[in-house]
Design a protein around this motif. Structure first.
Motif, mmCIF file in Angstrom:
data_model
loop_
_atom_site.group_PDB
_atom_site.id
_atom_site.type_symbol
_atom_site.label_atom_id
_atom_site.label_comp_id
_atom_site.label_asym_id
_atom_site.label_seq_id
_atom_site.Cartn_x
_atom_site.Cartn_y
_atom_site.Cartn_z
ATOM 1 N N ILE A 1 40.393 56.864 -4.003
ATOM 2 C CA ILE A 1 39.374 55.824 -4.114
ATOM 3 C C ILE A 1 39.088 55.525 -5.586
ATOM 4 N N THR A 2 39.012 56.568 -6.405
ATOM 5 C CA THR A 2 38.746 56.371 -7.830
ATOM 6 C C THR A 2 39.838 55.543 -8.480
ATOM 7 N N ASP A 3 41.100 55.861 -8.164
ATOM 8 C CA ASP A 3 42.214 55.102 -8.736
ATOM 9 C C ASP A 3 42.186 53.647 -8.269
ATOM 10 N N ALA A 4 41.944 53.440 -6.975
ATOM 11 C CA ALA A 4 41.881 52.071 -6.445
ATOM 12 C C ALA A 4 40.716 51.307 -7.063
ATOM 13 N N THR A 5 39.585 51.966 -7.241
ATOM 14 C CA THR A 5 38.426 51.329 -7.865
ATOM 15 C C THR A 5 38.723 50.982 -9.321
ATOM 16 N N GLU B 1 35.369 50.896 -21.589
ATOM 17 C CA GLU B 1 34.652 50.056 -20.612
ATOM 18 C C GLU B 1 34.915 50.557 -19.198
ATOM 19 N N LEU B 2 36.129 50.985 -18.930
ATOM 20 C CA LEU B 2 36.444 51.514 -17.602
ATOM 21 C C LEU B 2 35.606 52.753 -17.318
ATOM 22 N N SER C 1 37.540 61.627 -18.784
ATOM 23 C CA SER C 1 37.954 61.449 -17.388
ATOM 24 C C SER C 1 38.629 60.096 -17.188
ATOM 25 N N ALA C 2 38.081 59.063 -17.830
ATOM 26 C CA ALA C 2 38.703 57.744 -17.737
ATOM 27 C C ALA C 2 40.103 57.765 -18.339
ATOM 28 N N THR C 3 40.264 58.486 -19.443
ATOM 29 C CA THR C 3 41.586 58.595 -20.067
ATOM 30 C C THR C 3 42.562 59.287 -19.123
ATOM 31 N N GLU C 4 42.109 60.322 -18.423
ATOM 32 C CA GLU C 4 42.965 60.998 -17.438
ATOM 33 C C GLU C 4 43.351 60.060 -16.308
ATOM 34 N N ILE C 5 42.402 59.266 -15.831
ATOM 35 C CA ILE C 5 42.677 58.296 -14.763
ATOM 36 C C ILE C 5 43.717 57.289 -15.253
ATOM 37 N N VAL C 6 43.502 56.750 -16.459
ATOM 38 C CA VAL C 6 44.433 55.772 -17.018
ATOM 39 C C VAL C 6 45.808 56.392 -17.213
ATOM 40 N N ASP C 7 45.855 57.596 -17.776
ATOM 41 C CA ASP C 7 47.149 58.275 -17.971
ATOM 42 C C ASP C 7 47.889 58.421 -16.649
#
Length: 125
Positions: free
Chosen positions: A3-7, A23-24, A34-40
């Motif tokens: 869900i986090t990735d889709a969001t 901004e993300l 955490s945002a950097t990990e999601i983006v990576d």
């Protein structure tokens, strides 16, 4: 896809102006790390691309890939189909009213996500 990735992809794909990792993180309510990990993670599986801002080469903008947009559509297809079945059971006048309401709500959501005042000009109750 979580869900986090889709969001995250939704926020990136639906913004009027491209956003960066900071901004993300604000939009997702997570730390910058955490945002950097999601983006990576999303970059590594081909869902996002990092692009340098043309006007300010120090800034990085996030862009959802075509593959990511397609995967999100495929994953929510059963939900869209179910919504369609519910809609088909409504009277035409009710469909029009609900469509108008949802359009206004979608615009309000996008304005909020983009940090803008609501574009809704109707204050009728």
């Amino acid at each position: 896809m979580s869900i986090t990735d889709a969001t995250a992809i939704e926020h990136i794909a639906l913004t009027a102006d491209p956003i960066g990792p900071a901004e993300l993180s604000r939009r997702l309510g997570v730390s910058r790390s955490s945002a950097t990990e999601i983006v990576d993670r999303l970059v590594s599986v081909g869902h996002l691309e990092r692009q340098r801002d043309a006007a300010d080469g120090r800034r990085v903008r996030l862009v959802a890939t075509t593959a990511a947009q397609r995967q999100v559509r495929e994953e929510i297809a059963p939900l869209i189909d179910a919504i369609g079945r519910v809609t088909e059971r409504l009277e035409p006048a009710n469909r029009a009213l609900i469509a108008s309401f949802l359009s206004e709500m979608a615009l309000t959501h996008l304005d909020f996500a983009n940090g803008l005042p609501s574009s809704s000009t109707t204050d009728e109750a």
